[in-house]
Design a protein around this motif. Structure first.
Motif, PDB file in Angstrom:
ATOM      1  N   GLU A 269       0.854  -1.180   0.000  1.00 49.31           N
ATOM      2  CA  GLU A 269       0.000   0.000   0.000  1.00 49.31           C
ATOM      3  C   GLU A 269       0.891   1.231   0.000  1.00 49.31           C
ATOM      4  O   GLU A 269       1.974   1.213   0.584  1.00 49.31           O
ATOM      5  CB  GLU A 269      -0.887  -0.014   1.248  1.00 49.31           C
ATOM      6  N   VAL A 270       0.452   2.281  -0.644  1.00 47.74           N
ATOM      7  CA  VAL A 270       1.053   3.598  -0.473  1.00 47.74           C
ATOM      8  C   VAL A 270      -0.009   4.467   0.187  1.00 47.74           C
ATOM      9  O   VAL A 270      -1.102   4.655  -0.375  1.00 47.74           O
ATOM     10  CB  VAL A 270       1.511   4.204  -1.808  1.00 47.74           C
ATOM     11  N   ALA A 271       0.283   4.962   1.400  1.00 53.40           N
ATOM     12  CA  ALA A 271      -0.676   5.714   2.201  1.00 53.40           C
ATOM     13  C   ALA A 271      -0.145   7.118   2.463  1.00 53.40           C
ATOM     14  O   ALA A 271       1.048   7.314   2.704  1.00 53.40           O
ATOM     15  CB  ALA A 271      -0.931   4.998   3.532  1.00 53.40           C
ATOM     16  N   THR A 272      -1.041   8.088   2.441  1.00 48.81           N
ATOM     17  CA  THR A 272      -0.636   9.469   2.683  1.00 48.81           C
ATOM     18  C   THR A 272      -0.417   9.720   4.177  1.00 48.81           C
ATOM     19  O   THR A 272      -1.067   9.123   5.031  1.00 48.81           O
ATOM     20  CB  THR A 272      -1.697  10.450   2.176  1.00 48.81           C
ATOM     21  N   ASP A 273       0.492  10.634   4.481  1.00 47.86           N
ATOM     22  CA  ASP A 273       0.709  11.039   5.871  1.00 47.86           C
ATOM     23  C   ASP A 273      -0.488  11.801   6.425  1.00 47.86           C
ATOM     24  O   ASP A 273      -0.731  11.800   7.630  1.00 47.86           O
ATOM     25  CB  ASP A 273       1.951  11.924   5.977  1.00 47.86           C
ATOM     26  N   GLU A 274      -1.215  12.469   5.556  1.00 52.49           N
ATOM     27  CA  GLU A 274      -2.333  13.315   5.972  1.00 52.49           C
ATOM     28  C   GLU A 274      -3.662  12.601   5.743  1.00 52.49           C
ATOM     29  O   GLU A 274      -3.738  11.718   4.887  1.00 52.49           O
ATOM     30  CB  GLU A 274      -2.314  14.621   5.158  1.00 52.49           C
ATOM     31  N   PRO A 275      -4.740  12.928   6.467  1.00 55.24           N
ATOM     32  CA  PRO A 275      -4.834  13.980   7.475  1.00 55.24           C
ATOM     33  C   PRO A 275      -4.469  13.554   8.895  1.00 55.24           C
ATOM     34  O   PRO A 275      -4.330  14.392   9.762  1.00 55.24           O
ATOM     35  CB  PRO A 275      -6.295  14.385   7.388  1.00 55.24           C
ATOM     36  N   GLY A 276      -4.387  12.261   9.194  1.00 50.25           N
ATOM     37  CA  GLY A 276      -4.014  11.816  10.527  1.00 50.25           C
ATOM     38  C   GLY A 276      -5.206  11.483  11.404  1.00 50.25           C
ATOM     39  O   GLY A 276      -6.370  11.610  11.002  1.00 50.25           O
TER      40      GLY A 276
END
Length: 321
Positions: A269-276
């Motif tokens: 998976e590639v997951a974004t750091d945002e929004p948390g």
């Protein structure tokens, strides 16, 4: 590949009884439950996120716990070991702590100048604690069960088991932007960014091992970090252009995700750091209440009726948090 990851975002595994899972990761390993939600694709089961104080990317271990799930099989085509980073002088303390908790441990070994202690969680998932000689600056979660001076700092690395390394190595370097670091017999290490704890993956080549079966006690997928949604969208386009079968961008509420398999079989998976994790509850209350995404909220009563009761210890939400 013009885009590269800075390191691990999270590891997601299949668990058994959710209460047993929470007791082990909160009390024995001393992590914090930073989000109690459900599997968005199967809302009849929890999705539990464990990490540091705020659930920063790179500290997260997550679970889909099915109480009556059959046991999986460790083998090729999956991530077979998830390793956590601990202080260099803490391995001896952890060995005693785990044994006092009734957890069988390996002897302490040294690999790539790091001390390694291996053990299994209650469902048989293989875990390791690794002490990096240069240390780990990430702040631990101090919940009272594990002293801060010994506590887990976050993820250290994952080990992918494969029959052959060439195609998997190609995906790691050309698809994720990792660099080859070194080889120790049948173990190949790759690093993201500047390397170090939280930015490492080992590829273990075991040609004669059986294929793994994903069920309780095995890893479902390994997620890597993307800083934001535009980067992720561009990354997806590059992967598609390379002929990789990639999902559409999926809304996971606390990050956005794309999924694909590396040639050896492991789901990535590639997951974004945002929004948390702070978007739907305060930092002091993380993990305390069941949180649902807007599209599942109308079914809250039905979903809660399907989920088993889960009791969290008070130390998951200390006032000093």
């Amino acid at each position: 590949m013009s885009i590269s990851t800075s390191g691990l975002h999270h590891v997601t595994a299949i668990g058994g009884d959710p209460q047993r899972n929470a007791d082990f990761y909160l009390r024995t390993l001393g992590l914090r439950l930073v989000k109690t939600t459900v599997n968005f694709d199967d809302p009849g089961t929890y999705h539990l996120y464990y990490g540091d104080r705020s659930g920063k990317p790179g500290t997260l271990m997550t679970f889909f716990p099915w109480k009556d799930a059959p046991s999986g099989r460790h083998g090729t085509g999956q991530a077979t070991t998830t390793s956590f980073s601990v202080p260099e002088a803490s391995i001896g303390w952890w060995k005693q702590h785990l044994e006092d908790a009734g957890v069988e441990t390996s002897r302490v070994t040294n690999r790539d100048a790091e001390d390694v202690l291996t053990f299994r969680d209650p469902d048989g998932l293989e875990l390791a604690l690794v002490a990096h000689p240069q240390g780990d600056p990430r702040e631990p979660w101090d919940n009272g069960h594990v002293p801060a001076e010994h506590a887990v700092r976050g993820l250290h690395s994952v080990t992918l088991s494969v029959n052959r390394e060439e195609a998997t190595a190609g995906m790691l370097t050309e698809g994720l932007g990792l660099g080859f670091a070194n080889q120790d017999r049948n173990r190949f290490r790759f690093t993201a960014g500047e390397g170090g704890p939280g930015a490492l993956v080992d590829v273990l080549v075991t040609p004669d091992a059986p294929s793994g079966l994903v069920a309780a006690g095995t890893v479902h997928h390994v997620a890597w970090r993307a800083p934001d949604e535009p980067t992720q969208a561009a990354w997806r386009e590059e992967l598609v252009d390379r002929g990789v079968q990639v999902t559409s961008i999926l809304d996971r509420q606390y990050f956005r995700s794309i999924y694909f398999r590396e040639p050896g079989g492991t789901l990535l998976e590639v997951a974004t750091d945002e929004p948390g994790f702070g978007i739907d509850e305060p930092l002091l209350e993380l993990g305390r209440a069941l949180k649902l995404p807007p599209w599942l909220e109308p079914n809250r009563e039905q979903i809660q009726a399907m989920l088993p009761k889960l009791e969290l210890p008070d130390e998951n939400n200390l006032e000093r948090a």
